[in-house]
Design an enzyme around this catalytic site. Sequence first.
Site, short mmCIF file in Angstrom:
data_model
loop_
_atom_site.label_atom_id
_atom_site.label_comp_id
_atom_site.label_asym_id
_atom_site.label_seq_id
_atom_site.Cartn_x
_atom_site.Cartn_y
_atom_site.Cartn_z
N HIS A 50 0.86 -1.19 0.00
CA HIS A 50 0.00 0.00 0.00
C HIS A 50 0.89 1.23 0.00
O HIS A 50 1.86 1.30 0.77
CB HIS A 50 -0.85 0.07 1.28
N TYR A 76 -5.37 4.64 7.22
CA TYR A 76 -5.71 3.27 6.80
C TYR A 76 -4.43 2.51 6.41
O TYR A 76 -4.20 1.39 6.87
CB TYR A 76 -6.69 3.30 5.63
#
Length: 122
Positions: A51, A114
């Site tokens: 990510h 996140y």
Amino acid sequence: MQRFSNSVDNSFVGGTVGCKIEEDLKTILHEIADEYGFNIVALETMPDHVHMLIDARPQFFPSDMVKIIKGNTARKLFISHPELKEKLWGGHLWNPSYCVVTVSDRSFDMVREYIESQKEKG
């Protein structure tokens, strides 16, 4: 500046990123960002994907950035960890798929948090 979140599937050693490889990958990603003039705001490696939250000039097409990131990381990791190629399906580090999502100022902090929390969940 354009901001986007990038999640890239990988095939690291059957889905398991070793600590040294993970550390080298993060270093390489930051070197690429410095070389090409974009900023990695958040980065986390997972067993089977990465990510990233990237802040870049609008001249960068996200698809081109993914090609740059995947090509350079694969080349550099194969040089520093030649054993990787033997353990990967077909000798390819990266799966051809990826997901890129543009991020507004409103959702920027939420996406960053996140990404930063993913290691805790994994």
